[in-house]
Design a protein around this motif. Structure first.
Motif, PDB file in Angstrom:
ATOM      1  N   ASP A 143       0.835  -1.205   0.000  1.00 43.58           N
ATOM      2  CA  ASP A 143       0.000   0.000   0.000  1.00 43.58           C
ATOM      3  C   ASP A 143       0.869   1.256   0.000  1.00 43.58           C
ATOM      4  O   ASP A 143       0.590   2.220  -0.722  1.00 43.58           O
ATOM      5  CB  ASP A 143      -0.918   0.036   1.227  1.00 43.58           C
ATOM      6  CG  ASP A 143      -1.899  -1.118   1.261  1.00 43.58           C
ATOM      7  OD1 ASP A 143      -2.307  -1.609   0.194  1.00 43.58           O
ATOM      8  OD2 ASP A 143      -2.251  -1.540   2.383  1.00 43.58           O
ATOM      9  N   LEU A 144       1.915   1.238   0.806  1.00 43.55           N
ATOM     10  CA  LEU A 144       2.817   2.390   0.887  1.00 43.55           C
ATOM     11  C   LEU A 144       3.586   2.576  -0.422  1.00 43.55           C
ATOM     12  O   LEU A 144       3.839   3.702  -0.849  1.00 43.55           O
ATOM     13  CB  LEU A 144       3.782   2.228   2.059  1.00 43.55           C
ATOM     14  CG  LEU A 144       3.120   2.265   3.435  1.00 43.55           C
ATOM     15  CD1 LEU A 144       4.106   1.852   4.508  1.00 43.55           C
ATOM     16  CD2 LEU A 144       2.549   3.641   3.732  1.00 43.55           C
ATOM     17  N   PHE A 145       3.944   1.474  -1.056  1.00 47.24           N
ATOM     18  CA  PHE A 145       4.604   1.547  -2.356  1.00 47.24           C
ATOM     19  C   PHE A 145       3.670   2.203  -3.375  1.00 47.24           C
ATOM     20  O   PHE A 145       4.084   3.100  -4.115  1.00 47.24           O
ATOM     21  CB  PHE A 145       5.016   0.145  -2.810  1.00 47.24           C
ATOM     22  CG  PHE A 145       5.634   0.111  -4.183  1.00 47.24           C
ATOM     23  CD1 PHE A 145       6.922   0.571  -4.393  1.00 47.24           C
ATOM     24  CD2 PHE A 145       4.929  -0.386  -5.266  1.00 47.24           C
ATOM     25  CE1 PHE A 145       7.496   0.544  -5.656  1.00 47.24           C
ATOM     26  CE2 PHE A 145       5.493  -0.429  -6.526  1.00 47.24           C
ATOM     27  CZ  PHE A 145       6.780   0.042  -6.728  1.00 47.24           C
ATOM     28  N   GLU A 146       2.427   1.764  -3.406  1.00 45.86           N
ATOM     29  CA  GLU A 146       1.451   2.344  -4.340  1.00 45.86           C
ATOM     30  C   GLU A 146       1.235   3.832  -4.061  1.00 45.86           C
ATOM     31  O   GLU A 146       1.092   4.627  -4.984  1.00 45.86           O
ATOM     32  CB  GLU A 146       0.111   1.593  -4.266  1.00 45.86           C
ATOM     33  CG  GLU A 146       0.172   0.179  -4.796  1.00 45.86           C
ATOM     34  CD  GLU A 146       0.533   0.103  -6.274  1.00 45.86           C
ATOM     35  OE1 GLU A 146       0.101   0.969  -7.052  1.00 45.86           O
ATOM     36  OE2 GLU A 146       1.267  -0.837  -6.647  1.00 45.86           O
ATOM     37  N   PHE A 147       1.218   4.206  -2.789  1.00 48.71           N
ATOM     38  CA  PHE A 147       1.034   5.608  -2.395  1.00 48.71           C
ATOM     39  C   PHE A 147       2.208   6.476  -2.824  1.00 48.71           C
ATOM     40  O   PHE A 147       2.029   7.598  -3.290  1.00 48.71           O
ATOM     41  CB  PHE A 147       0.840   5.695  -0.868  1.00 48.71           C
ATOM     42  CG  PHE A 147       0.962   7.081  -0.308  1.00 48.71           C
ATOM     43  CD1 PHE A 147      -0.054   8.005  -0.466  1.00 48.71           C
ATOM     44  CD2 PHE A 147       2.103   7.463   0.384  1.00 48.71           C
ATOM     45  CE1 PHE A 147       0.059   9.289   0.049  1.00 48.71           C
ATOM     46  CE2 PHE A 147       2.232   8.736   0.909  1.00 48.71           C
ATOM     47  CZ  PHE A 147       1.199   9.654   0.745  1.00 48.71           C
ATOM     48  N   SER A 148       3.422   5.945  -2.700  1.00 52.85           N
ATOM     49  CA  SER A 148       4.614   6.777  -2.866  1.00 52.85           C
ATOM     50  C   SER A 148       5.355   6.604  -4.186  1.00 52.85           C
ATOM     51  O   SER A 148       6.286   7.358  -4.466  1.00 52.85           O
ATOM     52  CB  SER A 148       5.574   6.504  -1.712  1.00 52.85           C
ATOM     53  OG  SER A 148       6.025   5.169  -1.757  1.00 52.85           O
ATOM     54  N   LYS A 149       4.968   5.654  -5.002  1.00 52.18           N
ATOM     55  CA  LYS A 149       5.748   5.358  -6.210  1.00 52.18           C
ATOM     56  C   LYS A 149       5.757   6.503  -7.222  1.00 52.18           C
ATOM     57  O   LYS A 149       6.641   6.578  -8.068  1.00 52.18           O
ATOM     58  CB  LYS A 149       5.269   4.072  -6.869  1.00 52.18           C
ATOM     59  CG  LYS A 149       3.914   4.153  -7.531  1.00 52.18           C
ATOM     60  CD  LYS A 149       3.536   2.819  -8.119  1.00 52.18           C
ATOM     61  CE  LYS A 149       2.189   2.882  -8.803  1.00 52.18           C
ATOM     62  NZ  LYS A 149       1.813   1.572  -9.347  1.00 52.18           N
ATOM     63  N   TYR A 150       4.810   7.419  -7.116  1.00 54.06           N
ATOM     64  CA  TYR A 150       4.743   8.530  -8.068  1.00 54.06           C
ATOM     65  C   TYR A 150       5.843   9.562  -7.816  1.00 54.06           C
ATOM     66  O   TYR A 150       6.080  10.424  -8.645  1.00 54.06           O
ATOM     67  CB  TYR A 150       3.363   9.185  -8.017  1.00 54.06           C
ATOM     68  CG  TYR A 150       2.274   8.179  -8.298  1.00 54.06           C
ATOM     69  CD1 TYR A 150       2.111   7.656  -9.578  1.00 54.06           C
ATOM     70  CD2 TYR A 150       1.446   7.712  -7.292  1.00 54.06           C
ATOM     71  CE1 TYR A 150       1.140   6.700  -9.846  1.00 54.06           C
ATOM     72  CE2 TYR A 150       0.468   6.766  -7.546  1.00 54.06           C
ATOM     73  CZ  TYR A 150       0.328   6.268  -8.823  1.00 54.06           C
ATOM     74  OH  TYR A 150      -0.624   5.319  -9.084  1.00 54.06           O
TER      75      TYR A 150
END
Length: 196
Positions: A143-150
């Motif tokens: 979830d954190l990866f999806e949140f911050s990958k941008y």
């Protein structure tokens, strides 16, 4: 030693009483907001205990190599970021970058562990849930990866440690699932052959 065992006993009793207390609160508390607050407190206590268990597991391995000390330090930084209330007044891009750096550092520490220890810590960290104060919700590393990958250049995103760790987690899940079913069907065949 006896004091530690007594403390552990009280902790187990307290944790086993939490669902019962939550159920009683659900029947006796008509106020939805109060019920939500109680559930949040209970959830936070459970997640805190999980985090302590992870720290204890890392500390048990620290004596064997410096790499575990790095993992311990990165995990504690990660936990501080999850609980950081000051992020609420910060720009979203900065928060995304900070979260990405923390999860990438954590992943790098896991991938630097000895080969035999990696699957355990990949599974442990990737499946653990954490309360992210900024979003006010429970999240996983994915979830954190999806949140911050941008916040990361898409060209290098797949070469980051966190992307590699999540890929290894998927591989471990598939391998475990395939080996389970393979063993299951082989045991059925062996059982069928012995009964003839």
């Amino acid at each position: 030693m006896k004091k530690k065992n007594l403390a552990v006993t009280f902790a187990v009793v307290a944790l086993s009483a939490i669902p019962l207390m939550a159920q009683q609160v659900a029947y006796t508390t008509p106020n939805k907001e109060s019920k939500q607050q109680v559930q949040t407190v209970i959830q936070t206590e459970i997640l805190d205990q999980q985090n302590q268990n992870i720290i204890d597991a890392i500390n048990a391995d620290i004596n064997s190599t410096k790499k575990y000390e790095n993992l311990s330090a990165d995990y504690k930084w990660f936990l501080k970021t999850m609980a950081d209330e000051s992020l609420a007044g910060t720009r979203e891009e900065f928060i995304e970058q900070t979260v990405f750096m923390r999860i990438d550092d954590l992943a790098k520490s896991i991938l630097n562990l000895p080969e035999h220890a990696q699957p355990y810590y990949i599974k442990l960290m990737a499946e653990s849930k954490h309360y992210f104060t900024y979003q006010k919700k429970v999240v996983t590393l994915k979830d954190l990866f999806e949140f911050s990958k941008y916040s990361v250049n898409p060209v290098v995103l797949n070469n980051t440690s966190i992307a590699q760790l999540l890929e290894k987690q998927n591989t471990l899940k598939k391998t475990t699932s395939i080996s389970f079913w393979s063993e299951f069907f082989q045991s059925l065949i062996r059982t069928g052959q012995t009964e003839k």
